[in-house]
Scaffold this motif. Structure first.
Motif, mmCIF file in Angstrom:
data_model
loop_
_atom_site.group_PDB
_atom_site.id
_atom_site.type_symbol
_atom_site.label_atom_id
_atom_site.label_comp_id
_atom_site.label_asym_id
_atom_site.label_seq_id
_atom_site.Cartn_x
_atom_site.Cartn_y
_atom_site.Cartn_z
ATOM 1 N N LYS A 31 -15.812 24.529 61.286
ATOM 2 C CA LYS A 31 -16.791 24.882 62.315
ATOM 3 C C LYS A 31 -17.785 25.897 61.772
ATOM 4 C CE LYS A 31 -17.328 26.270 67.134
ATOM 5 N NZ LYS A 31 -16.631 26.579 68.406
ATOM 6 N N ALA A 32 -19.050 25.577 61.911
ATOM 7 C CA ALA A 32 -20.107 26.463 61.443
ATOM 8 C C ALA A 32 -20.123 27.751 62.248
ATOM 9 C CB ALA A 32 -21.460 25.759 61.545
ATOM 10 N N ALA A 33 -20.486 28.839 61.592
ATOM 11 C CA ALA A 33 -20.607 30.137 62.253
ATOM 12 C C ALA A 33 -21.868 30.149 63.120
ATOM 13 C CB ALA A 33 -20.680 31.239 61.201
ATOM 14 N N PRO A 34 -21.974 31.107 64.041
ATOM 15 C CA PRO A 34 -23.142 31.164 64.927
ATOM 16 C C PRO A 34 -24.481 31.246 64.187
ATOM 17 C CG PRO A 34 -21.406 32.558 65.792
ATOM 18 C CD PRO A 34 -20.945 32.093 64.445
ATOM 19 N N ASP A 35 -24.485 31.851 62.998
ATOM 20 C CA ASP A 35 -25.743 31.973 62.252
ATOM 21 C C ASP A 35 -25.960 30.829 61.255
ATOM 22 O OD1 ASP A 35 -23.698 32.699 60.526
ATOM 23 O OD2 ASP A 35 -24.778 34.379 59.640
ATOM 24 N N GLU A 36 -25.142 29.796 61.338
ATOM 25 C CA GLU A 36 -25.292 28.631 60.462
ATOM 26 C C GLU A 36 -25.841 27.446 61.242
ATOM 27 O OE1 GLU A 36 -21.931 29.101 57.032
ATOM 28 O OE2 GLU A 36 -21.188 28.422 58.985
ATOM 29 N N ASN A 37 -26.567 26.590 60.540
ATOM 30 C CA ASN A 37 -27.105 25.382 61.158
ATOM 31 C C ASN A 37 -27.260 24.303 60.090
ATOM 32 O OD1 ASN A 37 -29.795 25.705 59.885
ATOM 33 N ND2 ASN A 37 -30.000 27.456 61.284
ATOM 34 N N VAL B 276 -18.866 23.652 53.003
ATOM 35 C CA VAL B 276 -18.008 23.534 54.168
ATOM 36 C C VAL B 276 -17.875 24.930 54.780
ATOM 37 C CG1 VAL B 276 -15.727 22.921 55.037
ATOM 38 C CG2 VAL B 276 -16.721 21.633 53.132
ATOM 39 N N PRO B 277 -18.228 25.104 56.046
ATOM 40 C CA PRO B 277 -18.098 26.423 56.670
ATOM 41 C C PRO B 277 -16.679 26.962 56.563
ATOM 42 C CG PRO B 277 -19.314 24.929 58.089
ATOM 43 C CD PRO B 277 -18.770 24.104 56.970
ATOM 44 N N ILE C 274 -29.584 14.694 51.040
ATOM 45 C CA ILE C 274 -28.874 15.784 51.704
ATOM 46 C C ILE C 274 -28.241 15.203 52.959
ATOM 47 C CG2 ILE C 274 -29.049 18.101 52.659
ATOM 48 C CD1 ILE C 274 -31.961 18.114 51.396
ATOM 49 N N SER C 275 -26.934 15.101 52.965
ATOM 50 C CA SER C 275 -26.237 14.607 54.149
ATOM 51 C C SER C 275 -25.539 15.782 54.814
ATOM 52 C CB SER C 275 -25.222 13.525 53.774
ATOM 53 O OG SER C 275 -24.662 12.948 54.936
ATOM 54 N N ALA C 276 -25.827 15.998 56.077
ATOM 55 C CA ALA C 276 -25.246 17.138 56.784
ATOM 56 C C ALA C 276 -25.102 16.808 58.260
ATOM 57 C CB ALA C 276 -26.128 18.377 56.611
ATOM 58 N N ASP C 277 -24.031 17.290 58.861
ATOM 59 C CA ASP C 277 -23.887 17.169 60.307
ATOM 60 C C ASP C 277 -23.291 18.438 60.889
ATOM 61 O OD1 ASP C 277 -24.919 14.747 61.448
ATOM 62 O OD2 ASP C 277 -23.471 13.648 60.227
ATOM 63 N N HIS C 278 -23.941 18.924 61.926
ATOM 64 C CA HIS C 278 -23.495 20.122 62.657
ATOM 65 C C HIS C 278 -22.928 19.634 63.986
ATOM 66 C CE1 HIS C 278 -24.640 24.442 64.158
ATOM 67 N NE2 HIS C 278 -23.340 24.209 64.170
ATOM 68 N N ASN C 279 -21.787 18.984 63.904
ATOM 69 C CA ASN C 279 -21.198 18.356 65.084
ATOM 70 C C ASN C 279 -20.851 19.351 66.186
ATOM 71 O OD1 ASN C 279 -20.956 15.449 64.395
ATOM 72 N ND2 ASN C 279 -19.760 16.229 62.682
ATOM 73 N N SER C 280 -20.434 20.552 65.791
ATOM 74 C CA SER C 280 -20.015 21.525 66.805
ATOM 75 C C SER C 280 -21.182 21.986 67.679
ATOM 76 C CB SER C 280 -19.340 22.729 66.146
ATOM 77 O OG SER C 280 -20.241 23.446 65.319
ATOM 78 N N ALA C 281 -22.416 21.753 67.221
ATOM 79 C CA ALA C 281 -23.581 22.113 68.026
ATOM 80 C C ALA C 281 -23.786 21.127 69.175
ATOM 81 C CB ALA C 281 -24.830 22.154 67.151
ATOM 82 N N TYR C 282 -23.171 19.959 69.063
ATOM 83 C CA TYR C 282 -23.366 18.905 70.052
ATOM 84 C C TYR C 282 -22.081 18.481 70.772
ATOM 85 C CZ TYR C 282 -28.008 18.091 68.040
ATOM 86 O OH TYR C 282 -29.306 18.234 67.614
ATOM 87 N N SER C 283 -20.931 18.752 70.188
ATOM 88 C CA SER C 283 -19.696 18.214 70.755
ATOM 89 C C SER C 283 -19.285 18.943 72.033
ATOM 90 C CB SER C 283 -18.558 18.289 69.732
ATOM 91 O OG SER C 283 -18.242 19.628 69.438
ATOM 92 N N ASN C 284 -18.655 18.215 72.910
ATOM 93 C CA ASN C 284 -18.109 18.753 74.146
ATOM 94 C C ASN C 284 -16.602 18.875 73.964
ATOM 95 O OD1 ASN C 284 -17.172 19.318 76.695
ATOM 96 N ND2 ASN C 284 -18.048 17.502 77.675
#
Length: 314
Positions: A42-48, A10-11, A135-145
């Motif tokens: 929320k993931a950091a800028p260098d995380e994906n 978890v970030p 491996i289940s992962a979601d980077h929602n903040s990369a897509y959310s408005n």
């Protein structure tokens, strides 16, 4: 099937409700009352997606009773890819030199992990694999408005790694009693209830009421179906883990089933809706609590729509 080891990432970043007052006009009190969320990860800028997935695997490795190179099936379960060609499954295969594994990506909205679990069951039944990594992962903040007042304040980021084998390795492992999934694209608002269109606002939930009603219907229904089919009673269910979309959904289900609050495990208050990761993440976070004789029910509902559940016995 047996769960041999779990790990999660978890970030460190947290976004408080107050942040959204200037972004979409929603107050902290309004968000908490309607969703149960106080902060979201929320993931950091260098995380994906790939970095979070690798961190989850690393977290699981000390508990794994065999070498990771023995894994012969890797499934990445997500709806928010970092790269739409190479997936976390293929990245993991390369990073850990898992040379004999099949690697694939599976997406069915927030049901992705549950469907991946069922795919593992199928590979095991066909004799095409015996040790799997989901491996289940979601980077929602990369897509959310974030400016979207309907759903922009919901999303969190996380990853979980779950190692599963056909045979038991220790008495402490959870046995997957049964998995059940169902596509529901034909009901309610279906494909338009939740969608992810990067060119048209990213993750959106224009039909939140329809999602709420159907989630409150199918998540408890799935658990009751599996309990009855496997000759368990509701009283025998030690813990209930529902998809972490909204605490009001969990409250509604608790009333329907007349289950005490202490049987419900959750992380949405701190992490928000982490998408397809959420149920598996709750399981991984609480796995040390489960003891011999416990029966854990996991149930999900995803946009599109899709649904599923499983029973795990210790």
């Amino acid at each position: 099937m047996y769960i041999n080891a779990t790990g999660f990432y978890v970030p460190a970043g947290r976004v408080p409700n107050q942040y959204f007052l200037d972004v979409n006009g929603l107050t902290s009190e309004w968000i908490e009352k309607r969703t149960g969320i106080k902060t979201r990860s929320k993931a950091a800028p260098d995380e994906n997606l790939d970095t979070m997935s690798k961190a989850a695997i690393q977290n699981a490795l000390p508990k794994l009773p065999y070498d990771i190179s023995e894994v012969d099936l890797i499934i990445a379960a997500s709806y928010s890819p970092f790269d739409t060609v190479a997936t976390p499954a293929h990245v993991a295969q390369r990073d850990y030199n898992i040379t004999n594994a099949k690697a694939l990506y599976l997406s069915s909205a927030c049901s992705s992990f549950m469907n991946a679990l069922e795919v593992v069951e199928g590979y095991f039944a066909m004799g095409k694999a015996s040790k799997a990594l989901i491996i289940s992962a979601d980077h929602n903040s990369a897509y959310s408005n974030e400016s979207d007042p309907k759903a922009g304040h919901l999303w969190g980021d996380a990853a979980v790694a779950v190692f599963i084998s056909k045979d038991r390795y220790s008495e402490n492992e959870g046995k997957i009693v049964e998995i059940y999934t169902q596509g529901l694209g034909h009901i309610g608002k279906g494909p338009e209830g939740v969608h992810l269109r990067p060119r048209k606002g990213g993750i959106m939930m224009p039909e939140g009421k329809d999602v709420f009603v159907n989630a409150c219907t199918y998540m408890p229904q799935n658990i009751l179906h599996l309990l009855e089919k496997n000759h368990f009673t509701l009283d025998q269910l030690s813990y209930f883990i529902g998809h972490q979309a909204n605490m009001r959904i969990m409250s509604n289900i608790a009333k329907q089933l007349n289950l005490p609050e202490e049987r419900f495990l959750s992380n949405i208050e701190e992490l928000g809706n982490t998408g397809s990761v959420s149920c598996a993440l709750v399981y991984a976070q609480y796995v040390d609590r489960f003891k011999k004789g416990d029966l854990v029910g996991i149930t999900v509902f995803g946009g599109g729509y899709s649904t599923g559940a499983c029973l795990i016995q210790f």
